[in-house]
Design an enzyme around this catalytic site. Structure first.
Site, PDB file in Angstrom:
ATOM      1  N   SER A  83      45.184  28.657  47.447  1.00  0.00           N
ATOM      2  CA  SER A  83      44.869  27.342  47.068  1.00  0.00           C
ATOM      3  C   SER A  83      45.880  26.885  45.810  1.00  0.00           C
ATOM      4  CB  SER A  83      43.400  27.310  46.100  1.00  0.00           C
ATOM      5  OG  SER A  83      43.672  28.229  45.041  1.00  0.00           O
TER       6      SER A  83
ATOM      7  N   ASP B 144      44.528  36.657  44.994  1.00  0.00           N
ATOM      8  CA  ASP B 144      43.539  36.175  44.798  1.00  0.00           C
ATOM      9  C   ASP B 144      42.164  36.340  45.474  1.00  0.00           C
ATOM     10  OD1 ASP B 144      42.220  33.550  43.750  1.00  0.00           O
ATOM     11  OD2 ASP B 144      42.006  32.932  45.965  1.00  0.00           O
TER      12      ASP B 144
ATOM     13  N   ASP C 124      38.603  34.927  45.645  1.00  0.00           N
ATOM     14  CA  ASP C 124      37.868  34.109  46.605  1.00  0.00           C
ATOM     15  C   ASP C 124      38.640  33.264  47.639  1.00  0.00           C
ATOM     16  OD1 ASP C 124      35.029  34.080  44.992  1.00  0.00           O
ATOM     17  OD2 ASP C 124      36.362  33.397  43.460  1.00  0.00           O
TER      18      ASP C 124
END
Length: 298
Positions: free
Chosen positions: A234, A27, A29
């Site tokens: 996340s 990922d 961000d």
């Protein structure tokens, strides 16, 4: 088919492995890139960049960013944070676009493109789903920022009560499935610029997404599951982490992600990625049976 795109940035792409022996999916961000990094976190990221150059040659490591952001948004952040290296591939817009980087040029994966519907078809389905949900008391607020032609339709769902949220988000998922749409639902992360007290609700073509990217790239190169790694922070990373042989959350992950995945690093951001890859690749890759790679041109 999407045309090749030359990102408006100067960092060099990672060297191409002579033979791919492992793949890492990361990922972007708040995993690879800290939005408000300390000097130590910048140093960690630069150490990771140096390691990835070495690992591409020594271990045949193929490394990519798998992100919800669009390619222009990613490249804006690359320039703003003065990243020195681009990955081998970027799966952007929640894995609806898969591009390989060669000499600073982003080339769409032709076989991935073949599975994608026309943007107009996706837009019509998403509009039907959001209208039905609104009629049933589940309002979704459209998000701005997706470029024209995007195959993702992003919305916010603002929280109410835990019981109501559970019912509403279950209805979002079932309604999308009934309309043959993929959907990603994850708690927003204010550290990445999201508003408080809401969820991201992203509609995308069925058969796309972060998990599908892991399967596609791994099979294309004939890499066994045990030699695939994934990193995230996340809730929308969890399926990708579960699909990889080793999936790790960085220490700065969200509460939602931490509650849904057992492997959490004690280190944040790039430091976690570097520590795991150094440990896993410290010796030459073990002699495991390899899958037969697909015959695909890039």
């Amino acid at each position: 088919m999407l045309p090749s795109v030359r990102p408006r940035a100067e960092p060099a792409s990672l060297p191409v492995p002579r033979r791919v022996g492992a793949v890492a999916f990361c990922d972007f961000d708040e995993t690879y890139l800290a939005h408000a990094p300390t000097a130590a976190e910048v140093a960690d990221r630069e150490a990771l960049e140096d390691f990835l150059v070495e690992a591409a040659g020594r271990h045949g490591l193929l490394f990519g960013w798998v992100t919800g952001s669009s390619l222009p948004s990613v490249m804006d952040k690359v320039r703003a944070h003065r990243l020195r290296r681009l990955p081998h591939f970027i799966a952007c817009s929640l894995g609806t676009e898969l591009l390989y980087l060669r000499d600073g040029v982003a080339h769409p994966d032709p076989s991935w493109q073949e599975r994608l519907p026309e943007p107009g078809r996706l837009a019509s389905l998403a509009e039907a789903v959001t209208a039905e949900l609104a009629d049933r008391g589940v309002p979704l607020v459209p998000q701005a920022g997706r470029p024209p032609g995007s195959l993702v339709r992003s919305h916010y769902y603002y929280t109410r009560t835990p019981a109501s949220d559970e019912r509403s988000l279950a209805l979002v998922r079932s309604t999308a499935e009934r309309h043959s749409l993929g959907v990603g639902v994850s708690r927003c992360n204010p550290a990445a610029g999201d508003p408080e007290n809401c969820y991201d609700v992203d509609f995308l073509p069925a058969g796309c997404g972060k998990r599908a990217v892991v399967r596609h790239v791994r099979r294309a190169y004939g890499v066994p599951p045990a030699d695939t790694f994934a990193f995230g922070d996340s809730g929308n990373d969890l399926e990708m982490l579960r699909e990889a042989g080793r999936g790790v959350l960085v220490a700065n992950c969200t509460t939602e992600a931490r509650s849904g995945h057992p492997d959490v690093s004690g280190l944040p951001y790039a430091a976690a990625i570097l520590a795991v890859l150094r440990d896993e690749l410290r010796d030459e890759l073990r002699d495991r049976p390899r899958e037969e790679p697909r015959k695909e041109s890039r």
